[in-house]
Scaffold this motif. Structure first.
Motif, PDB file in Angstrom:
ATOM      1  N   CYS A  14      41.715  37.443  41.387  1.00 37.29           N
ATOM      2  CA  CYS A  14      41.389  38.577  42.256  1.00 37.29           C
ATOM      3  C   CYS A  14      42.092  38.472  43.604  1.00 37.29           C
ATOM      4  O   CYS A  14      42.472  39.482  44.196  1.00 37.29           O
ATOM      5  N   ARG A  25      38.987  34.765  34.886  1.00 34.88           N
ATOM      6  CA  ARG A  25      37.743  34.461  35.592  1.00 34.88           C
ATOM      7  C   ARG A  25      36.579  34.723  34.640  1.00 34.88           C
ATOM      8  O   ARG A  25      36.712  35.461  33.657  1.00 34.88           O
ATOM      9  N   GLU A  50      29.997  44.746  42.492  1.00 36.01           N
ATOM     10  CA  GLU A  50      31.143  44.130  41.824  1.00 36.01           C
ATOM     11  C   GLU A  50      31.184  44.500  40.360  1.00 36.01           C
ATOM     12  O   GLU A  50      31.863  43.858  39.590  1.00 36.01           O
ATOM     13  N   VAL A  81      38.394  30.400  37.480  1.00 33.28           N
ATOM     14  CA  VAL A  81      37.390  30.748  38.484  1.00 33.28           C
ATOM     15  C   VAL A  81      36.057  31.097  37.823  1.00 33.28           C
ATOM     16  O   VAL A  81      36.030  31.864  36.855  1.00 33.28           O
ATOM     17  N   ALA A  85      28.188  37.198  40.518  1.00 33.91           N
ATOM     18  CA  ALA A  85      28.245  38.555  41.083  1.00 33.91           C
ATOM     19  C   ALA A  85      27.019  39.347  40.638  1.00 33.91           C
ATOM     20  O   ALA A  85      27.108  40.511  40.305  1.00 33.91           O
ATOM     21  N   CYS A 114      33.293  31.184  43.228  1.00 26.46           N
ATOM     22  CA  CYS A 114      33.439  32.459  43.930  1.00 26.46           C
ATOM     23  C   CYS A 114      32.084  33.162  43.905  1.00 26.46           C
ATOM     24  O   CYS A 114      31.383  33.092  42.898  1.00 26.46           O
ATOM     25  N   SER A 116      29.765  36.806  45.247  1.00 22.14           N
ATOM     26  CA  SER A 116      29.803  38.160  45.783  1.00 22.14           C
ATOM     27  C   SER A 116      28.418  38.506  46.312  1.00 22.14           C
ATOM     28  O   SER A 116      27.420  38.189  45.668  1.00 22.14           O
ATOM     29  N   THR A 138      33.019  37.216  48.503  1.00 25.63           N
ATOM     30  CA  THR A 138      33.188  38.665  48.647  1.00 25.63           C
ATOM     31  C   THR A 138      31.940  39.239  49.304  1.00 25.63           C
ATOM     32  O   THR A 138      30.816  38.935  48.887  1.00 25.63           O
ATOM     33  N   LYS A 191      36.900  38.282  50.887  1.00 24.91           N
ATOM     34  CA  LYS A 191      37.372  39.577  50.399  1.00 24.91           C
ATOM     35  C   LYS A 191      36.250  40.567  50.686  1.00 24.91           C
ATOM     36  O   LYS A 191      35.080  40.256  50.465  1.00 24.91           O
ATOM     37  N   MET A 223      36.827  50.246  46.399  1.00 25.12           N
ATOM     38  CA  MET A 223      36.490  50.547  45.007  1.00 25.12           C
ATOM     39  C   MET A 223      35.937  51.972  44.934  1.00 25.12           C
ATOM     40  O   MET A 223      35.105  52.347  45.758  1.00 25.12           O
ATOM     41  N   MET A 262      43.584  44.878  48.223  1.00 23.19           N
ATOM     42  CA  MET A 262      43.606  44.527  46.801  1.00 23.19           C
ATOM     43  C   MET A 262      43.702  45.836  46.029  1.00 23.19           C
ATOM     44  O   MET A 262      42.922  46.750  46.251  1.00 23.19           O
ATOM     45  N   ARG A 266      39.383  45.526  38.689  1.00 22.88           N
ATOM     46  CA  ARG A 266      38.984  46.220  37.462  1.00 22.88           C
ATOM     47  C   ARG A 266      37.488  46.493  37.407  1.00 22.88           C
ATOM     48  O   ARG A 266      36.949  46.828  36.367  1.00 22.88           O
ATOM     49  N   GLN A 267      36.788  46.296  38.502  1.00 19.54           N
ATOM     50  CA  GLN A 267      35.346  46.568  38.588  1.00 19.54           C
ATOM     51  C   GLN A 267      34.603  45.957  37.383  1.00 19.54           C
ATOM     52  O   GLN A 267      34.087  46.650  36.513  1.00 19.54           O
ATOM     53  N   CYS A 268      34.566  44.633  37.416  1.00 24.55           N
ATOM     54  CA  CYS A 268      34.029  43.875  36.280  1.00 24.55           C
ATOM     55  C   CYS A 268      32.510  43.930  36.197  1.00 24.55           C
ATOM     56  O   CYS A 268      31.849  44.193  37.184  1.00 24.55           O
ATOM     57  N   LEU A 276      41.508  39.681  33.943  1.00 23.12           N
ATOM     58  CA  LEU A 276      41.015  40.941  34.505  1.00 23.12           C
ATOM     59  C   LEU A 276      41.394  42.074  33.559  1.00 23.12           C
ATOM     60  O   LEU A 276      42.514  42.148  33.086  1.00 23.12           O
TER      61      LEU A 276
HETATM   62 FE1  CLF Z   1      34.433  37.640  40.201  1.00 27.52          FE
HETATM   63 FE2  CLF Z   1      34.674  39.027  42.343  1.00 27.52          FE
HETATM   64 FE3  CLF Z   1      35.096  36.451  42.432  1.00 27.52          FE
HETATM   65 FE4  CLF Z   1      36.806  38.037  41.212  1.00 27.52          FE
HETATM   66  S1  CLF Z   1      35.692  39.769  40.225  1.00 27.52           S
HETATM   67  S2  CLF Z   1      33.154  37.408  42.015  1.00 27.52           S
HETATM   68  S3  CLF Z   1      36.327  38.035  43.387  1.00 27.52           S
HETATM   69  S4  CLF Z   1      35.969  36.133  40.398  1.00 27.52           S
HETATM   70 FE5  CLF Z   1      37.813  40.697  40.885  1.00 27.52          FE
HETATM   71 FE6  CLF Z   1      36.325  41.913  39.150  1.00 27.52          FE
HETATM   72 FE7  CLF Z   1      37.370  43.300  41.112  1.00 27.52          FE
HETATM   73 FE8  CLF Z   1      35.452  41.559  41.594  1.00 27.52          FE
HETATM   74  S5  CLF Z   1      38.502  42.297  39.496  1.00 27.52           S
HETATM   75  S6  CLF Z   1      35.198  43.362  40.377  1.00 27.52           S
HETATM   76  S7  CLF Z   1      37.370  41.793  42.747  1.00 27.52           S
END
Ligand code: CLF
Ligand code: SF4
Length: 294
Positions: A14, A25, A50, A81, A85, A114, A116, A138, A191, A223, A262, A266-268, A276
């Protein structure tokens, strides 16, 4: 880019657009509790800060999460990673978040960590984040003006009390700025995610971008609000549309020259696994990973 920063971003998919072609990740959904209400959140699903609304994650204990990480690492060699989140807020639910990092680091000491967060509880945990070697945080920051914040956050829960309207949004804003400043002082990369809500904060995000740049944010990820027609509307934003792709691009162009953007998010989901844009989460549900040794 200075070498000590390059060292932290080179294999984070990311934080480096280049790295997302080579590294994967995974998220573990260990943190269900949340301390604020975002008007775009639907609490039945994952934290929309996230993740996509409309998908629920299997809630894991820290021990189950560690087993899942080991199972993924054995099959996905690109894994670099581990992120937490949600599905709620990783810092408010610090007990589950920290226990998970402790369990995982016994099995996988080389993984990057990481988190969020919405930022409200963040200042209370900055020292512990540094102790856990968490290099990437994040924060979702959607406003720096509490009057705009009151349109996005109907209430927050802070130090045992519920605050509403402008008062709640002001506390959230102050805590987000304090958390960001303290992370920058500690050398932890940040971030900032901002959810673009047309007619509410879209043009205001230019001011947000300046404020976070001034406080040392490494990246800004704007986003688009995903409106959730299939599951009813998100809390309090009934009928609110998301931005059109051209509107998002127009805003991103206006932000050029401010904090780095950024553009490959991909809005996971809160239990995403893989590169991703790839979702292997259904291959690693609890029933498919090895039992704990007895
Ligand atoms: Fe996950 Fe977020 Fe860390 Fe990446 S996701 S906690 S920084 S390891 Fe990445 Fe997914 Fe977008 Fe998040 S593509 S939603 S920015
Ligand atoms: Fe929902 Fe907002 Fe809490 Fe995330 S931070 S779980 S979007 S209320």
């Amino acid at each position: 880019m200075p070498a000590h920063i390059w060292d932290k971003v080179k294999d984070h998919p990311c934080y480096s657009e280049e790295a997302h072609h080579y590294f994967a990740r995974m998220h573990v959904a260990v943190a269900p509790a949340c301390n604020i209400q975002c008007n775009y959140c639907n609490r039945k699903y994952d934290c929309a800060n996230e993740s996509r609304p409309g998908v629920t994650s299997e809630k894991l204990t820290p021990e189950q999460a560690a087993r899942k990480v080991a199972a993924v690492a054995a099959k996905v060699p690109q894994l670099s990673v581990l992120g937490i989140a949600g599905p709620g807020d990783s810092m408010f639910d610090w007990r589950h978040t920290s226990a998970t990092f402790r369990e995982v680091s016994k099995l996988m000491p080389d993984l990057k960590y990481c988190v969020s967060t919405n930022g409200l509880a963040l200042p209370d945990h900055v020292d512990e984040l540094a102790e856990h070697n968490i290099d990437h945080v994040t924060i979702t920051i959607n406003m720096i003006d509490p009057e705009i914040g009151a349109l996005i956050y109907p209430w927050i829960y802070f130090k045992g009390k519920r605050y509403t309207g402008i008062e709640g949004a002001r506390i959230l804003h102050e805590r987000q700025m304090e958390g960001l400043e303290r992370l920058t002082e500690k050398g932890i990369l940040t971030k900032i995610n901002s959810v673009m809500i047309p007619g509410i904060n879209d043009q205001h995000l230019i001011e947000v971008n300046k404020a976070i740049k001034a406080r040392g944010a490494f990246l800004h990820n704007v986003m688009p609000l995903i409106s959730d027609a299939a599951h009813g509307t998100a809390f309090g934003l009934s009928g609110q549309r998301g931005p059109k792709p051209a509107e998002l691009k127009d805003l991103q162009d206006k932000l050029a020259g401010g904090a780095n953007l950024m553009r490959h998010c991909r809005q996971c989901r809160a239990d995403a696994v893989g590169m991703l844009g790839e979702d292997l989460s259904q291959d690693f549900t609890l029933d498919k990973i090895p039992e704990a040794p007895s």
